[in-house]
Enzyme design. Sequence first.
Site, mmCIF file in Angstrom:
data_model
loop_
_atom_site.group_PDB
_atom_site.id
_atom_site.type_symbol
_atom_site.label_atom_id
_atom_site.label_comp_id
_atom_site.label_asym_id
_atom_site.label_seq_id
_atom_site.Cartn_x
_atom_site.Cartn_y
_atom_site.Cartn_z
ATOM 1 N N GLY A 140 -27.129 -0.179 -27.024
ATOM 2 C CA GLY A 140 -27.938 0.549 -28.004
ATOM 3 C C GLY A 140 -28.690 1.652 -27.297
ATOM 4 O O GLY A 140 -29.267 1.457 -26.228
ATOM 5 N N ARG B 15 -47.770 -0.695 -46.306
ATOM 6 C CA ARG B 15 -46.481 -0.657 -46.998
ATOM 7 C C ARG B 15 -46.205 -1.871 -47.870
ATOM 8 O O ARG B 15 -45.758 -1.736 -49.007
ATOM 9 C CB ARG B 15 -45.372 -0.523 -45.959
ATOM 10 C CG ARG B 15 -45.410 0.820 -45.307
ATOM 11 C CD ARG B 15 -44.402 0.936 -44.198
ATOM 12 N NE ARG B 15 -44.410 2.312 -43.714
ATOM 13 C CZ ARG B 15 -43.687 2.748 -42.696
ATOM 14 N NH1 ARG B 15 -42.912 1.911 -42.043
ATOM 15 N NH2 ARG B 15 -43.740 3.999 -42.328
#
Lengths: 253, 240, 638
Positions: free
Chosen positions: C41, C331
């Site tokens: 990654g 959020r």
Amino acid sequence: MSQGNMRLKLHIWRQKGASAPGAMKTYEVTANEHMSFLEMLDVLNQELIEKGEEPVAFDHDCREGICGSCNMVINGHPHGPQRGTTACQLHMRTFKDGDEIFVEPWRARAFPIIKDLVVDRTAFDRIIASGGYVSVNSGSAPDANEILIGRDDAEEAFEYAACIGCGACVAACKNASAMLFTAAKFAHLEKLPQGQVESDRRAVEMVMQHDAEGFGACTNQYECEAACPKEISVTSIAMLNRAYRRAALSSKS
Amino acid sequence: MQSLLRFLGSTVGAKFLMALTGVLLALFVVGHLSGNFLLYKGQDAMNDYAEMLQGLGPALWIVRLGLLAVFATHIYYGIRLKRRNAAARPVNYAHEDTIQASFASRSMILTGLVVLAFVAMHLAHFTLGWLDAEAYDLKQTVQRDGQPFERHDVFGMVVAGFHNDVFVILYAFAMVVLGLHLSHGLHSLFQTLGFRHPAYTPWIERIGRGLAWVLAVGFLSIPLAVRFGFIAAAGGGDAG
Amino acid sequence: MTNLDAKIPSGPLEKKWDSRRFELKLVNPANKRKYRVLVVGTGLAGGSAAATLAELGYNVEAFCFQDSPRRAHSIAAQGGINAAKNYQGDGDSVQRLFYDTIKGGDFRSREANVYRLAQVSVNIIDQCVAQGVPFAREYGGTLANRSFGGAQVSRTFYARGQTGQQLLIGCYQALERQVQAGKVKMHTRHEMLDVVLVDGHAKGIVTRDLKTGKIQRHFGDAVILATGGYGNVFYLSTNAKNCNVTAAYRAHRRGALFANPCYTQIHPTCIPVSGDYQSKLTLMSESLRNDGRIWVPKKHGDDRKPGQIPEGERDYYLERKYPSFGNLAPRDIASRAAKEACDDGRGVGPGGLGVYLDFADAIQRLGEDAVRSRYGNLFHMYAKITGDDPYKTPMRIYPAVHYTMGGLWVDYHLQSTIPGLFVLGEANFSDHGANRLGASALMQGLADGYFVIPYTLGNYLADQRPGLADEQHAAFAEVENEVRARLQRLMDVNGSRTVDSFHRELGKLIWDKCGMARDKQGLEEALRRIPELREEFWGNVRVPGDTGDFNQELEKAGRVADFMEFGEMMCLDALTRDESCGGHFRTEHQTDDGEAMRNDDDFAHVAAWERKSDGSGWTEHREQLEFENVKLSVRSYK
């Protein structure tokens, strides 16, 4: 035909592998105006798989116009007819029922085809590796506010740094030149004091790598600028031309 | 030295050379046209000028050789870049389209080669006299130090030459092509030399294009003026 | 039972990282080049780790499935990156960033990790500026900041709405610099399909070259996973299409515990779904909530155009319910409030699944130009996708899956329960607890990669003989065979349903049962249905093409197969965590006014799941969270 649906005829480049011969193949598909272009291709692919055929291979990832993965020439325009828009953000409302659409891969010797619409763009990585960075190791940086950068310079640097490395500039250029890509990266760093230190070396190395990859020369037609989904200005190319001349001619070797 | 060679070997360096030689060639074109305009002044003015140039002797040859070198460089690098560019895009699109590239910018190699062919023809025509020996051999007699003196009648040659419709058409065509070539080249060279500015560049482009067509029309006016009788041999005497 | 020793240093909070750095063993410079480190990654976490480790002298091999490391999904982060620089002099400090993050995470993260994150946040900004990241500036040339959800100070650094892109490009350039220097070997279009253990230590990976289909073995003295989150288990999310859990899940199958998989973040401001062909959801940066006001009509089923609804008939529900944070509520809270409004029948747009995000006031107050300069690119994107002009009519938004706080369990050194296997960025579970604050993901990814792993990896390698094994070791052959067999099994099913159709069905199931709100009954149903769906998948999926070729359907099939197992574990975790906290909202546990109700007595722990070796399910392990510096309180943004 129900609300917002359209029947389309697609001509798509199919090529099994790097050395296999390729050809345009024709498909019909029903799309909806709210779909993105790639979602329309998804629909086609699902149908192809269900019919036992191989789906059309194409690169895509973020589907929000920032990763730079998607790359296809749509009716002769990289990323399609809408300015400042990647193929993944192009929506089918741009087309109408009965349209014929040509879908082709980026065409450049430096971007060999892997399969169908998928091409190998690692040449771009090598151009960056040749000098498109500031040589600073992790942990050795001074406090961020010690480097003052005027707002306009920062903004201009950002405009160039907005490049997503998709390669539309190469695809649009009749010479398959990657000057806009190379120059955008160069100009981003050139506009910042951090980038100035290595400017000469960067200009020379990046241009040499650009050439070594087999991209063509810029002939100032500016199709790249028009095709760029981030609308990067060819002012960057003038900047690189100037810097390269200065650097190459004053170089000590 | 190595860095110079490397510079010239690169795409950007080659383009730089194209722009630089382009500037010199454009200057030559401007000079050439201002000389040509003497045709409108009359036979004596034109022939005086021609005689003056001939009189330069070795200097003229240095200029000619320099010009030839510039020309050759422009052509050599132009073709080299074209080959490189063609190789960079080995397969074309089935469906081609452009957005903002001008026709002129897309056809530089073609217009360039036409201009080259024209220059060859033009040299054969008026400089070497291979195509129309009769006109080339025309002489003008002038009084010098009270003596009659025969000199090359350039004015007469041009007038005679452009009474041939084939040449008028060829020259007219070539000048339109030259106009196209310059309409891209004259402003594009600023970009290549690294000068681009949001305020000035649009003007450079306008002026470049305008100048290109002024030059082309200027050149074009001469065969047409001759063909349609605006420039005619004075008194119809020995030029006839 | 695996011993979950988090290796948290003793001593006062602010000294922990310093003292640990002093205690950590070092590898001398001449020896570093004898070690090979695999980094899987290349987003912010992996890219920064690979570049930094190479700068230190290690030989790094980096892998990404994209065609270039520059395309990792970190690139899509819009709003910004937090750092406790206090350049605005508005009362920020390391302590405050630490506290905001712990509180934002609903007291479900480790104090020591979060404090370290806040400490190194300031170095990140320095590093990025030095690399040439064009952050927004004031006219005087200093860095500009903006405010973000869950904070009352302006500590967010940004580059218009493309901060992630700019940070990733900085990191990618640093990485390519090391490629040029020969210290990083970059493998693009390579997907990790398994991790190889030698004597219990992670010593390599098996990858598939996506271009050619070739299966390859790679030895490394240590393996770093920075493979992102698992949001795509929901099929529709703001993640990139190819984001997946495979690398992390494969490591989990090899013994790495997976922590808190039920913690998923639903982002409140995304563009609503428009049809069943929808392939992904698009986020509109949280920064929009700085100037946009969120509302729904007060009347049920009000289908007038937004402009025709008078001020008095609008419900600015966030401002009403949370007056001190208003539209900048965190959020999870903003998302749930939107869901509540829509469940109440006051949602707008097709299907009633949307709320308005209105800029009319901001445009009136600041002028259209000012709004354009702040959010121009976001407005442009919205207009492109929806065909509506947000300068004229309010945006319609709805929550969507965005980030996953859960991930592979790691200790303070970011090492998983498999020695030698380190996990960075979104792929680990470490710093965000049950909810991540805006602009903290970029911070964590870069903190892990630039400033944590370079120290902690050395401590592990110092005890390892370099080149302990190589690709010829029997363990590699065994894993490679398993990988090949699994791919072949996928091809051999040759059924009649496409991979996507399974993925959609799984995603819908998990969104319905384990999305913004969860309950026992729904989760139990999901736990019944997922194995059935998985069984159907393995009996009826159709993967065209073949394994030895560029085959995107095969790539997807492998990922969906892992989601099919992972989703079950996620629901199991959600069922087991019988409380509400942060992004995990169990409807059984809420206050009278609908706020999440934590149960600190029973659930102030990390749930780390171990897969049973016979594959019959999972065993839970718990790491108790100790709070010595903050007082657990009811998270209030009122």
